[in-house]
Design a protein around this motif. Structure first.
Motif, short mmCIF file in Angstrom:
data_model
loop_
_atom_site.label_atom_id
_atom_site.label_comp_id
_atom_site.label_asym_id
_atom_site.label_seq_id
_atom_site.Cartn_x
_atom_site.Cartn_y
_atom_site.Cartn_z
N ARG A 26 -14.43 18.44 -1.52
CA ARG A 26 -13.60 17.42 -2.13
C ARG A 26 -12.22 17.99 -2.48
O ARG A 26 -11.19 17.37 -2.23
CB ARG A 26 -14.29 16.91 -3.40
CG ARG A 26 -13.90 15.50 -3.76
CD ARG A 26 -14.70 15.03 -4.95
NE ARG A 26 -16.13 15.01 -4.67
CZ ARG A 26 -17.06 15.14 -5.61
NH1 ARG A 26 -16.72 15.32 -6.87
NH2 ARG A 26 -18.34 15.08 -5.28
N ALA A 27 -12.22 19.20 -3.07
CA ALA A 27 -10.95 19.81 -3.47
C ALA A 27 -10.09 20.10 -2.24
O ALA A 27 -8.88 19.84 -2.24
CB ALA A 27 -11.21 21.11 -4.24
N LEU A 28 -10.73 20.61 -1.18
CA LEU A 28 -9.97 20.93 0.03
C LEU A 28 -9.45 19.65 0.70
O LEU A 28 -8.32 19.60 1.17
CB LEU A 28 -10.82 21.76 0.99
CG LEU A 28 -10.14 22.22 2.28
CD1 LEU A 28 -8.89 23.02 2.00
CD2 LEU A 28 -11.10 23.05 3.13
N SER A 29 -10.28 18.62 0.73
CA SER A 29 -9.85 17.35 1.33
C SER A 29 -8.67 16.78 0.57
O SER A 29 -7.71 16.29 1.16
CB SER A 29 -10.99 16.33 1.34
OG SER A 29 -12.05 16.78 2.13
N ALA A 30 -8.75 16.83 -0.76
CA ALA A 30 -7.67 16.28 -1.59
C ALA A 30 -6.38 17.05 -1.38
O ALA A 30 -5.31 16.46 -1.20
CB ALA A 30 -8.08 16.30 -3.06
N ALA A 31 -6.47 18.38 -1.38
CA ALA A 31 -5.28 19.20 -1.18
C ALA A 31 -4.70 18.92 0.20
O ALA A 31 -3.48 18.80 0.36
CB ALA A 31 -5.63 20.68 -1.32
N THR A 32 -5.58 18.81 1.20
CA THR A 32 -5.11 18.52 2.56
C THR A 32 -4.38 17.18 2.59
O THR A 32 -3.31 17.06 3.18
CB THR A 32 -6.30 18.49 3.55
OG1 THR A 32 -6.97 19.75 3.47
CG2 THR A 32 -5.84 18.25 4.96
#
Ligand SMILES: [Zn+2]
Ligand SMILES: [Zn+2]
Lengths: 196, 341
Positions: free
Chosen positions: B225-231
């Motif tokens: 979730r964190a990586l998707s949001a940052a992306t």
């Protein structure tokens, strides 16, 4: 993993630097690591322990870790025969039992590398991740009871902190699940090739 | 006529990948792994994977059996890790027919499960890897500790054993000189960003890889979730910069990008370094609608003309000059086909 600086050689080193109070982490090959070495005099890069001790830290646990490392240097895993010194050199453990044999120095190391020593993900068999946190809270509660009974108050205080931290993690996890992330897509949503 | 499926956010995100490190609890890890134990890893895993629902879709390859170019080709197509080639004498891979799922054997860990999809599809990539992980782990237990999670050969991977990453194409951000600021912001989130090829400041083809750093203390879902949001944020930023560049002087932007198309269509010699620059330009142009070439096809072509892949295409050992000739020829032919549609 490839070196983040040159991108052509495998990265054997995990470099963490604190720049203006912020952690900057990089994986580097020996050659690129050597370049950084010039800018950071007085550090021994001849083995992994040197790196872990000197750079990773940037905090006061440095001496403690060095002491642990020295203390465990001769320690051997009876299962696979790996020594702690061997691990420090190569950065890889020899078997699952090594994690038990080198538990004390590894705990300190994991804390430095991950900023955490408690698994919060899946457990084998795909059981939901919250489960492992709950299991650990139960385990720590039992230890706490024992510590209180034995009048080990310093230990009990530490355990209470750990339980509190885990409980917050668990709450946050369960709170998160309710909030579904909103996907905002400009491009047409394709199916991709999800199946094998 | 070909059909191309656009994946989510594919104008900026080239692909999403999730890798899981696993080790059998009763076998020694990498530093103590004898040839005999390595064979045991291969036997168990192939047996378990071939017997899953989609098991028949996998091809088993021993690295020792492959020519150098064929190995490089697998790395260039992100089907295996470069590190798998550090252990050629014992390493192997199982690759699904669509190339979306890979099982790497006897790398740094006994197993690395990989899910790989185009565009921003981290969740599905993780699902695919985790599904296979469960199926194998059910038959042969993996090393696991309730405090430390899945035990990896390197403590850096212990916990979930999961590395999630996306490959991003950021030509407008790179041109605006804001990559430094973006990288700093991303580092604060516990994520790493680096140039995919070349070093951080000068990424070849303006391709960057964004991935999670820690594997202990956060759940798989949290990390994804964190990586998707940052992306998502980087994607928005890149799109804004592309729009701004267009607003500022569209003709000049088009002129610069389309010149690269001209070079690719007529060059007779093409080295990888130059190609990556041109590829970045025409991908940028295609994403802005200046050029009617499908992004998935451009990305596939990009991988197909990398050094190992072009060698496989030739089917023989080539001199550097022969490679440049074949790369230029392949590009002329394939690009012509793309726009002819
Ligand atoms: Zn390097
Ligand atoms: Zn051991």
């Amino acid at each position: 993993m490839m070196c983040e600086e040159c991108g052509i050689r495998p990265a054997n080193f995990h470099l963490v630097t604190i720049i203006n109070g912020e952690r900057v982490e990089r994986n580097l090959c020996p050659t690129c690591m050597a370049k950084h070495q010039k800018q950071l005099p007085g550090i021994d890069f001849s083995n992994l322990a040197g790196i872990l001790n000197s750079i990773l830290s940037g905090n006061r646990d440095e001496e403690e870790q060095a002491k642990l490392d020295a203390e465990y240097e001769m320690c051997t895993c009876e299962q696979c025969g790996m020594t702690y010194a061997e691990f420090q050199k190569g950065g890889m453990l020899g078997c699952a039992n090594c994690y038990k044999a080198f538990k004390t120095p590894l705990t300190a190391l994991l804390q430095r590398v991950h900023g955490n020593t408690q698994h919060a993900g899946r457990v084998p068999g795909g059981v939901h991740s919250g489960t492992s946190i709950r299991m650990n809270i139960d385990r720590l509660r039992q230890k706490l009871q024992k510590a209180v009974a034995d009048e080990e108050y310093e230990q009990a205080a530490k355990l209470r902190d750990a339980i509190r931290a885990l409980s917050i993690q668990l709450e946050r996890r369960e709170g998160d699940i309710k909030v579904q992330p909103q996907a905002r897509l400009k491009t047409e949503r394709g199916e991709g090739n999800g199946d094998v | 006529m070909y059909e191309y499926v656009m994946a989510p956010e594919q104008d900026v995100v080239i692909s999403s990948r999730v890798r899981l490190s696993r080790n059998y609890e009763d076998l020694p890890f990498s530093p103590k792994l004898t040839q005999e134990y390595a064979e045991e890893v291969i036997e168990r895993t192939t047996e378990a994977v071939f017997n899953t629902e989609n098991g028949a879709a996998f091809t088993f390859l021993r690295m020792a059996d492959l020519e150098e170019d064929a190995r490089s080709r697998l790395v260039e197509h992100h089907l295996i890790s470069y590190d798998l080639l550090k252990f050629v004498n014992r390493s192997a891979a199982m690759i699904s027919s669509a190339g979306t799922v890979t099982v790497m054997l006897n790398e740094e860990d006994h197993i690395r499960f990989q899910g790989l999809l185009p565009g921003l599809q981290l969740e599905r990539s993780a699902e695919m890897a985790l599904k296979l992980d469960e199926a194998v782990g059910e038959k042969y237990p993996f090393a696991f500790d309730h405090q430390w999670g899945f035990l990896a050969a390197s403590p850096a991977n212990t916990g979930t054993g999961m590395r999630a990453s996306v490959i991003l194409h950021l030509p407008a951000l790179a041109a605006s000189g804001q990559m430094g600021a973006v990288m700093q912001t991303i580092a604060k989130l516990g994520l790493t960003v680096r140039g995919l090829y070349g070093d951080g400041s000068e990424a070849r083809g303006n391709l960057y890889q964004l991935s999670n750093q820690a594997t202990l203390g956060r759940s798989e879902e949290d990390v994804i979730r964190a990586l998707s949001a940052a992306t998502g944020q980087v994607v928005e930023h890149e799109r804004n910069m592309r729009e701004q560049a267009e607003k500022k002087d569209m003709l000049q932007l088009q002129d610069g990008l389309m010149r690269s198309w001209g070079e690719l269509m007529y060059a007779r010699l093409m080295n990888v370094g130059e190609f990556m620059k041109r590829y970045s330009d025409i991908r940028y142009a295609a994403s802005m609608g200046y050029l009617h070439a499908p992004l998935p096809a451009l990305d596939a072509l990009m991988m197909d003309v990398q050094p190992g892949s072009i060698g496989v295409r030739a089917g023989k050992l080539m001199s550097p000059r022969e490679s440049e000739i074949l790369r230029a020829k392949t590009l002329r032919e394939e690009l012509k086909k793309l726009v002819a549609e």
